[in-house]
Every structure is written in C-alpha cells, then in structure tokens.
Design a protein around this motif. Structure first.
Motif, PDB file in Angstrom:
ATOM      1  N   LEU A 277      -8.889 -10.912  -4.858  1.00 48.15           N
ATOM      2  CA  LEU A 277      -8.147 -10.323  -5.797  1.00 48.15           C
ATOM      3  C   LEU A 277      -8.398  -8.914  -5.982  1.00 48.15           C
ATOM      4  N   VAL A 278      -9.681  -8.740  -5.910  1.00 44.32           N
ATOM      5  CA  VAL A 278     -10.138  -7.225  -5.947  1.00 44.32           C
ATOM      6  C   VAL A 278      -9.602  -6.436  -4.977  1.00 44.32           C
ATOM      7  N   THR A 279      -9.740  -6.971  -3.817  1.00 37.42           N
ATOM      8  CA  THR A 279      -9.164  -6.209  -2.560  1.00 37.42           C
ATOM      9  C   THR A 279      -7.648  -5.959  -2.691  1.00 37.42           C
ATOM     10  N   ASP A 280      -6.789  -6.914  -3.159  1.00 35.19           N
ATOM     11  CA  ASP A 280      -5.554  -6.801  -3.370  1.00 35.19           C
ATOM     12  C   ASP A 280      -5.020  -5.876  -4.486  1.00 35.19           C
ATOM     13  N   LEU A 281      -5.686  -5.954  -5.386  1.00 30.56           N
ATOM     14  CA  LEU A 281      -5.435  -4.887  -6.632  1.00 30.56           C
ATOM     15  C   LEU A 281      -5.983  -3.523  -6.120  1.00 30.56           C
ATOM     16  N   THR A 282      -6.939  -3.180  -5.346  1.00 28.42           N
ATOM     17  CA  THR A 282      -7.475  -1.951  -4.893  1.00 28.42           C
ATOM     18  C   THR A 282      -6.492  -1.606  -3.842  1.00 28.42           C
ATOM     19  N   ASN A 283      -5.875  -2.471  -2.967  1.00 28.43           N
ATOM     20  CA  ASN A 283      -4.978  -1.917  -2.272  1.00 28.43           C
ATOM     21  C   ASN A 283      -3.597  -1.610  -2.706  1.00 28.43           C
TER      22      ASN A 283
ATOM     23  N   THR B 152      -9.138   1.238  -0.051  1.00 27.08           N
ATOM     24  CA  THR B 152      -9.613  -0.430  -0.145  1.00 27.08           C
ATOM     25  C   THR B 152     -10.481  -0.497   1.050  1.00 27.08           C
ATOM     26  N   ARG B 153     -10.505  -0.152   2.265  1.00 27.32           N
ATOM     27  CA  ARG B 153     -11.505  -0.418   3.148  1.00 27.32           C
ATOM     28  C   ARG B 153     -12.741   0.435   2.710  1.00 27.32           C
ATOM     29  N   GLN B 154     -12.703   1.479   2.301  1.00 34.79           N
ATOM     30  CA  GLN B 154     -14.075   2.061   1.780  1.00 34.79           C
ATOM     31  C   GLN B 154     -14.588   1.166   0.664  1.00 34.79           C
ATOM     32  N   VAL B 155     -13.861   0.448  -0.170  1.00 39.02           N
ATOM     33  CA  VAL B 155     -14.209  -0.551  -0.887  1.00 39.02           C
ATOM     34  C   VAL B 155     -14.990  -1.751  -0.243  1.00 39.02           C
TER      35      VAL B 155
ATOM     36  N   SER C 205     -13.140   8.528  -5.913  1.00 44.97           N
ATOM     37  CA  SER C 205     -14.230   7.573  -5.666  1.00 44.97           C
ATOM     38  C   SER C 205     -14.820   7.227  -6.522  1.00 44.97           C
ATOM     39  N   THR C 206     -14.890   7.758  -8.065  1.00 47.85           N
ATOM     40  CA  THR C 206     -15.353   7.329  -9.135  1.00 47.85           C
ATOM     41  C   THR C 206     -14.586   6.260  -9.502  1.00 47.85           C
ATOM     42  N   ARG C 207     -13.160   6.173  -9.359  1.00 45.37           N
ATOM     43  CA  ARG C 207     -12.567   5.193  -9.738  1.00 45.37           C
ATOM     44  C   ARG C 207     -12.537   3.941  -9.080  1.00 45.37           C
ATOM     45  N   LEU C 208     -13.256   4.145  -7.892  1.00 45.32           N
ATOM     46  CA  LEU C 208     -13.629   2.679  -6.734  1.00 45.32           C
ATOM     47  C   LEU C 208     -14.809   2.263  -7.356  1.00 45.32           C
TER      48      LEU C 208
END
Length: 183
Positions: free
Chosen positions: A51-57, A65-68, A5-8
């Motif tokens: 871009l943020v969503t796709d990289l996180t995914n 990613t849903r949490q983000v 979660s810290t990484r998110l």
C-alpha cells in the motif's frame, strides 16, 4: 534535504516500521481458530508495505518510489538484524527488495488504467514473489512448516490486497501527483 525528499520521509518511515514489525511478527504463530501451523501475525502487517509503495508511486512516480524502497530496505534490514533472527532479516530483505521493485514496475505500467487495477495486480504479483522468496530462504531446512505457512501467508496477502483498495482509493487523491513523473 530537498522538499521532495522531505515529502518521502513518511513513506520511508512507514516502510521501515512495517518491515521491522513484520520480521518480528513472522516469528509469532497466529493461534486463534487453530491457525498456528498455517499463519503468523506477520501476514497481517507486511501487505501494508505494498500500500505504501503503490501510494508513493501514484504520488511521486517510480523513480522516487524506488528511492523509498531502497532506503526503507536498508533501514529495515539493519534494524531487523538487531530485533529479529538474522536469517529472517536477510530473507526478508531479499524478498522485500525483489517484490517491491517488481511492484513498482508493474504498477507503473498499469497506472493509466482503472484506478484499482495497478495496485491490485502489482500487489498480487509482488506478494507471490515475496512469499516464495521469503519463506524458502527463511525456513527451508528447518522444522518450521514453511510451505503451509507460505500458503497461509499468501492467502492473507491476497485478502489484504483487496482490503487495501479501500484506503488506497481514499488516499490516492489526498495529494496531487508531483509534476511530471520521472521514470
């Protein structure tokens, strides 16, 4: 807070900053080249949310990613209510949540194909949905030329989806995916 979660936090922070900036900038017409009736500055910032969503995914899988998306949504809506017009903030939140969750699902289904297909298709579908929902909720019934702004916005989002493939390609391997990706 766990290590994951810290990484998110960078993704959550980036998401909130992008959405807040976009909610402020969507109220500012893009006047260069006489495009003030067709485009706002928000069209140039919001596509980076995909871009943020796709990289996180890619890095953490759809569950994280849903949490983000959920946390980024909550932070952005609350701050946007303070920094932008309330109608814009609520329309943005609705469009953001809908479009980003579609992006996560479509990306995840296409993730095993060509490296560019998942981010391009998911961002394109998410952008179409975001544009339709946001502009219709934010500006219908006002004197804002929202249909032409929506078309201009969507055109820029499509261009940015293509341009975003460059940083996506450079960053997607910057971190190794974390273990088995939870669905």
């Amino acid at each position: 807070m766990t290590l994951l979660s810290t990484r998110l936090l960078p993704s959550i922070t980036a998401m909130a900053v992008i959405v807040i900036a976009s909610n402020i900038l969507v109220q500012v017409p893009f006047t260069p080249f006489g495009l003030g009736d067709v485009l706002t500055y928000g069209a140039f910032t919001y596509p980076f949310a995909f871009l943020v969503t796709d990289l996180t995914n890619r890095w953490y899988g759809p569950a994280k990613t849903r949490q983000v998306v959920y946390v980024g949504f909550a932070v952005a809506v609350v701050l946007s209510l303070v920094l932008a017009d309330a109608r814009i903030a609520l329309a943005s939140g609705t469009a953001f949540l809908t479009a980003q969750l579609v992006d996560v699902t479509v990306f995840n289904r296409l993730r095993e194909g060509s490296w560019w297909r998942a981010p391009l298709v998911s961002s394109s579908l998410g952008s179409a949905l975001d544009t339709a929902v946001f502009f219709s909720l934010a500006f219908v019934g006002t004197d804002v030329p929202w249909v032409t702004l929506a078309l201009g916005d969507f055109a820029v989002k499509m261009a940015m989806a293509l341009v975003s493939l460059v940083p996506y390609a450079g960053l997607m391997n910057a971190m190794k995916p974390s273990g088995a990706l939870a669905r």
